[in-house]
Design an enzyme around this catalytic site. Structure first.
Site, PDB file in Angstrom:
ATOM      1  N   LYS A 294       2.603   2.032  -5.124  1.00 41.25           N
ATOM      2  CA  LYS A 294       3.358   1.527  -6.285  1.00 41.25           C
ATOM      3  C   LYS A 294       2.597   1.738  -7.589  1.00 41.25           C
ATOM      4  CE  LYS A 294       3.612  -2.554  -4.409  1.00 41.25           C
ATOM      5  NZ  LYS A 294       3.031  -2.190  -3.096  1.00 41.25           N
TER       6      LYS A 294
ATOM      7  N   GLY B  47      -3.796  -4.696  -4.428  1.00 44.62           N
ATOM      8  CA  GLY B  47      -4.620  -3.679  -5.059  1.00 44.62           C
ATOM      9  C   GLY B  47      -3.804  -2.453  -5.387  1.00 44.62           C
ATOM     10  N   HIS B  48      -3.718  -2.113  -6.676  1.00 44.79           N
ATOM     11  CA  HIS B  48      -2.991  -0.924  -7.093  1.00 44.79           C
ATOM     12  C   HIS B  48      -3.991   0.092  -7.633  1.00 44.79           C
ATOM     13  CE1 HIS B  48       1.000  -3.348  -7.690  1.00 44.79           C
ATOM     14  NE2 HIS B  48       0.603  -3.257  -6.439  1.00 44.79           N
TER      15      HIS B  48
ATOM     16  N   ASP C 273       0.820  -1.226   0.000  1.00 45.36           N
ATOM     17  CA  ASP C 273       0.000   0.000   0.000  1.00 45.36           C
ATOM     18  C   ASP C 273       0.847   1.266   0.000  1.00 45.36           C
ATOM     19  OD1 ASP C 273      -2.366  -1.661   0.304  1.00 45.36           O
ATOM     20  OD2 ASP C 273      -1.792  -1.853   2.410  1.00 45.36           O
TER      21      ASP C 273
ATOM     22  N   GLN D 205       2.259  -6.117  -3.034  1.00 41.99           N
ATOM     23  CA  GLN D 205       2.500  -6.108  -1.585  1.00 41.99           C
ATOM     24  C   GLN D 205       3.793  -5.315  -1.258  1.00 41.99           C
ATOM     25  OE1 GLN D 205       1.810  -9.562  -2.875  1.00 41.99           O
ATOM     26  NE2 GLN D 205      -0.332  -9.222  -2.539  1.00 41.99           N
TER      27      GLN D 205
END
Length: 421
Positions: free
Chosen positions: A15, A39-40, A12, A221
């Protein structure tokens, strides 16, 4: 040119935004590990795109690749493709390639993940998306691969071999055994649609590098969730550090030119596990609310704390960063004073490096210094020199203590809210 981007904390870190910003300079953007537990978030032209499997460079002309080091839920991928199409972004086979050996997350993986977490005396905080059990099957050589769901006879042959074991395992854990053979038709239908996307990722990337093209490897991650080097057992199921990009994509380490670490101006963590600088107070609430610290995948509130230098030092060693990208500096605006963790006190001794064992990390007491904060809103700042003096001093102090150059600074979620230092 082969560049690797990884998170330097617990995920988080932003990225997706950094990859989106850099993608216009690259010919290929490739995902090398993890699954849809990552999740990006990419914000561009007033739109927010929440991606879980498709690389964050999707809004540019780059070729996108999902490497065999990942585990993929094909239903989630189809949802992402549909979401992007609804927003005018078409993800065709010429745009996206999926390695034939990419592991497929099956319904029994999801079921086993949930059942196992329920029975744990000490919860890990898994997303219950089957990631870990898909990796178990990869290591156990009982995986369903991308090439399998695109070939009915291969798929059914493997299901007949694997399903009895999964039925027994699910039954033993108190679940419904029928799940092991569910959704077969749905997987085969998706397999037909995804068959044109199948490629040899290693071959594509190595040829691109040989031809002088630029490749960006995107990690999921963060460093301290690494299955080997992270805060076990509160980690993810794959290797999240830069070295795994070579294994996950099939590229030799001698071809790596640059490794960029993405790190927040503070720290967050989702789920369980040690977080020495966590603030369960008004500061933590300030960081959470102003930073929008809620999981992209799960929506869970993230635990928030001050910047942890011992943790950052270990991340730099594990990844070999050539430079860093500092994100969410704007979230610290409005704080009269900012604390920075320089080291820990453990069993009466002062240490400046993160202990190897999670039990030891959980017993560490942070040693802080106080730094003057700033009141100004910096979300419209376009250069380092335009930042308030105290914000500049904070960035320079981080850079000095980490012993790593900060190349990019982010002051908001938008694409234009990032500048080079």
């Amino acid at each position: 040119m082969f560049t690797i981007i990884t998170g330097a904390q617990f995920g988080d870190e932003g990225k997706g935004k950094i990859v989106d910003m850099m993608a216009s300079q690259y010919d290929i953007v490739a995902r090398f590990q993890g699954g849809d537990n990552a999740g990006h978030t990419v914000v561009a032209e007033g739109k927010t795109y929440k991606l879980h499997l498709i690389p964050s460079g999707v809004l540019f002309d780059a070729r996108l690749l999902i490497g065999p080091g990942t585990v993929m839920n094909p239903g989630i991928l189809m949802e992402e493709i549909a979401m992007l199409s609804d927003n005018g972004v078409e993800v065709s086979p010429s745009k996206l390639g999926i390695d034939a050996k990419t592991s497929i997350i099956m319904p029994y993986h999801v079921a086993l993940d949930g059942l196992r977490e329920q029975k744990r005396a000490v919860k890990i905080g898994t997303t219950n998306r089957g990631i870990g059990f898909a990796y178990v099957d990869k290591v156990g050589r009982e995986e369903i691969q991308m090439a399998d769901i695109a070939d009915k006879s291969r798929f059914m042959r493997k299901i007949e071999e694997i399903a009895p074991q999964k039925e027994a395992a699910i039954k033993e854990m108190g679940g419904e055994p029928k799940i092991a053979r569910s959704e077969i038709d749905a997987y085969l239908e998706i397999g037909k649609k995804l068959k044109p996307y199948i490629t040899d990722v290693s071959k594509e990337i190595n040829k691109a590098l040989k031809d002088g093209r630029k490749v960006l490897a995107e990690g999921a991650q963060g460093t301290h969730l690494d299955i080997i080097h992270g805060t076990q057992k509160f980690v993810t199921s794959s290797s999240t550090i830069a070295g795994s990009a070579c294994a996950g994509l099939g590229v030799g380490p001698t071809k790596v030119n640059e490794v960029i670490g993405v790190i927040k101006a503070y720290i967050t963590r989702v789920g369980e596990g040690p977080l020495p600088t966590e603030q369960k107070n008004e500061v933590g609430e300030h960081l959470r609310e102003k930073g929008g610290e809620f999981g992209t995948t799960t929506g869970r509130p993230r635990r928030c704390g001050w910047f942890d230098m011992p943790l950052a030092r270990k991340a730099i060693n594990l990844n070999g960063y050539t430079s860093m990208a500092l994100t969410k500096l704007d979230v610290l605006s409005g704080l009269k004073s900012i604390k920075l963790c320089l080291g820990y006190e453990l069993e009466g001794k002062n240490i400046d490096y993160m202990p190897e064992l999670s039990d030891d990390v959980s017993r560490c007491k942070p040693i802080y210094i106080d730094i003057p904060g700033w009141r100004e809103d910096i979300t419209d700042t376009e250069s380092f020199v335009d930042l308030p003096e105290n914000a500049r001093l904070y960035v320079e102090l981080l850079e000095e203590l980490m012993g790593a150059d900060i190349g990019y600074i982010s002051v908001g979620p938008g694409r234009k809210q990032t500048f080079m230092k």
